[in-house]
Scaffold this motif. Sequence first.
Motif, PDB file in Angstrom:
ATOM      1  N   TYR A 111       1.114  -1.171  -0.149  1.00 41.83           N
ATOM      2  CA  TYR A 111       0.089  -0.204   0.211  1.00 41.83           C
ATOM      3  C   TYR A 111       0.930   0.888  -0.262  1.00 41.83           C
ATOM      4  O   TYR A 111       1.726   0.986   0.383  1.00 41.83           O
ATOM      5  CB  TYR A 111      -0.904  -0.213   0.970  1.00 41.83           C
ATOM      6  CG  TYR A 111      -0.020  -0.109   2.582  1.00 41.83           C
ATOM      7  CD1 TYR A 111      -0.119   1.363   2.759  1.00 41.83           C
ATOM      8  CD2 TYR A 111      -0.283  -0.611   3.467  1.00 41.83           C
ATOM      9  CE1 TYR A 111       1.044   1.552   4.139  1.00 41.83           C
ATOM     10  CE2 TYR A 111       1.095  -1.009   4.565  1.00 41.83           C
ATOM     11  CZ  TYR A 111       0.982   0.623   4.902  1.00 41.83           C
ATOM     12  OH  TYR A 111       0.958   0.542   6.152  1.00 41.83           O
ATOM     13  N   ASP A 112       0.133   2.429   0.000  1.00 41.24           N
ATOM     14  CA  ASP A 112       0.829   3.570  -0.358  1.00 41.24           C
ATOM     15  C   ASP A 112       0.511   4.507   0.769  1.00 41.24           C
ATOM     16  O   ASP A 112      -0.383   4.773   1.206  1.00 41.24           O
ATOM     17  CB  ASP A 112       0.230   4.517  -1.335  1.00 41.24           C
ATOM     18  CG  ASP A 112       0.622   4.089  -2.435  1.00 41.24           C
ATOM     19  OD1 ASP A 112       1.981   3.024  -2.558  1.00 41.24           O
ATOM     20  OD2 ASP A 112       0.272   3.913  -3.789  1.00 41.24           O
ATOM     21  N   ILE A 113       2.024   5.544   1.074  1.00 40.42           N
ATOM     22  CA  ILE A 113       1.121   5.833   2.740  1.00 40.42           C
ATOM     23  C   ILE A 113       1.475   7.606   2.029  1.00 40.42           C
ATOM     24  O   ILE A 113       2.728   8.118   1.611  1.00 40.42           O
ATOM     25  CB  ILE A 113       2.449   6.793   3.303  1.00 40.42           C
ATOM     26  CG1 ILE A 113       2.651   4.419   4.530  1.00 40.42           C
ATOM     27  CG2 ILE A 113       2.319   7.016   4.559  1.00 40.42           C
ATOM     28  CD1 ILE A 113       3.569   4.397   4.948  1.00 40.42           C
ATOM     29  N   PRO A 114       0.026   7.989   1.867  1.00 39.13           N
ATOM     30  CA  PRO A 114       0.437   8.698   1.654  1.00 39.13           C
ATOM     31  C   PRO A 114       0.885  10.612   2.226  1.00 39.13           C
ATOM     32  O   PRO A 114      -0.056  10.713   3.818  1.00 39.13           O
ATOM     33  CB  PRO A 114      -1.244   9.899   1.070  1.00 39.13           C
ATOM     34  CG  PRO A 114      -1.960   8.537   1.868  1.00 39.13           C
ATOM     35  CD  PRO A 114      -1.107   7.518   2.136  1.00 39.13           C
ATOM     36  N   VAL A 115       2.332  11.040   1.975  1.00 38.00           N
ATOM     37  CA  VAL A 115       2.300  12.161   2.616  1.00 38.00           C
ATOM     38  C   VAL A 115       2.195  13.934   2.442  1.00 38.00           C
ATOM     39  O   VAL A 115       2.123  13.801   1.362  1.00 38.00           O
ATOM     40  CB  VAL A 115       3.618  11.821   2.960  1.00 38.00           C
ATOM     41  CG1 VAL A 115       4.062  12.973   3.616  1.00 38.00           C
ATOM     42  CG2 VAL A 115       4.156  10.731   3.586  1.00 38.00           C
ATOM     43  N   THR A 116       1.546  14.384   3.385  1.00 34.03           N
ATOM     44  CA  THR A 116       0.753  15.307   2.646  1.00 34.03           C
ATOM     45  C   THR A 116       1.864  16.637   3.727  1.00 34.03           C
ATOM     46  O   THR A 116       1.982  16.379   5.073  1.00 34.03           O
ATOM     47  CB  THR A 116      -0.027  15.855   2.697  1.00 34.03           C
ATOM     48  OG1 THR A 116      -1.282  15.589   4.272  1.00 34.03           O
ATOM     49  CG2 THR A 116      -0.763  15.116   2.025  1.00 34.03           C
TER      50      THR A 116
END
Length: 337
Positions: free
Chosen positions: A236-241
């Motif tokens: 899975y991806d970790i969306p970092v903002t």
Amino acid sequence: MASLCTNRTLSGTRSSTCSFFFLIIQLILPFLSLTAAQASRCRTSCGNIPINYPFGIDDGCGSPYYRHMLVCSDSGKLELRTPSGRYPVSNLSYSDPHILVTDPFMWNCQDGDNFRPTRPFSLDTSTHFALSPQNDYLFFNCSEDDVIIQPKPMFCEHFPERCDSSCDSASYLCRHLPQCPSVLSVTSCCSYYPKATESLRLMLKYCASYTSVYWRNIGEPQPYDQVPEYGIRIDYDIPVTTRCLQCQDILKGGGTCGFDIQSQSFLCLCEEGNITTYCKDHRLSGHHGRVRVIAGTVTAVSAAGAFGIGAGIWYLRKVRVKAPVTCGVQSNENRLF
């Protein structure tokens, strides 16, 4: 509620009562929803598995990309929801982003040569999940009339254009089944990596059963750094903002990244309330004011709700005085709920 508005009296009292109740309900509903939003908390674990960003098991927690994906059962077991069902999660890694799930329908060592009905595992391709290339799939008792079952290196040398469609009968895993290398006596085994869920369904149409094996990294020097284990690895991806990093920063309040359940826009969840920046944002008074506005709105709405209920009781008493007397018999003419 619909029956409230369908019956009429000669005096028109029924219609006015119904309209007033709708007004009261419109006043109370925002109060209930705001109270629920303020009271909600993000659980940080399910059983012994920690739940951190980007995941959440409570709505509005984590990233909206993974909304409703993880479920914590009543018995405290974490499960992953996919189009093909709900699957127990055995491990959830954040340093090497992946989820390990088990499929109870897949073949296991206890089955031996006895195969139970199975179903293909699938993922929603529109999500930020992907089947890991570290998975290997083993198929058992496949029809040789419908499936190409050959030792893959030899077959690929002779038919390179059909190499991807063959099921390798000489694979390492077929000869060394994890945990039970000699459990199969007469069953044929071959290794095949399906390109899509449809190809997996097609294989199962001609094979008795299948199982998934992933290669777990144990940190040893190569080539002994991985060992095979049963299960399905899902990357899975970790969306970092920037906003999420600011929200989580301990120096800025140590909030929890979440989202608005209506618009799915970012929210920093703090003890004092939910804001769009971070919990200790003092640069603009409007941010903390926004939290106070939310709390004030709840208070104002609750006051409005209380006023509405009080006014409703007064109004109903007034209506009942004008309503026809029915000697205590509840009929469609004087029914309130």
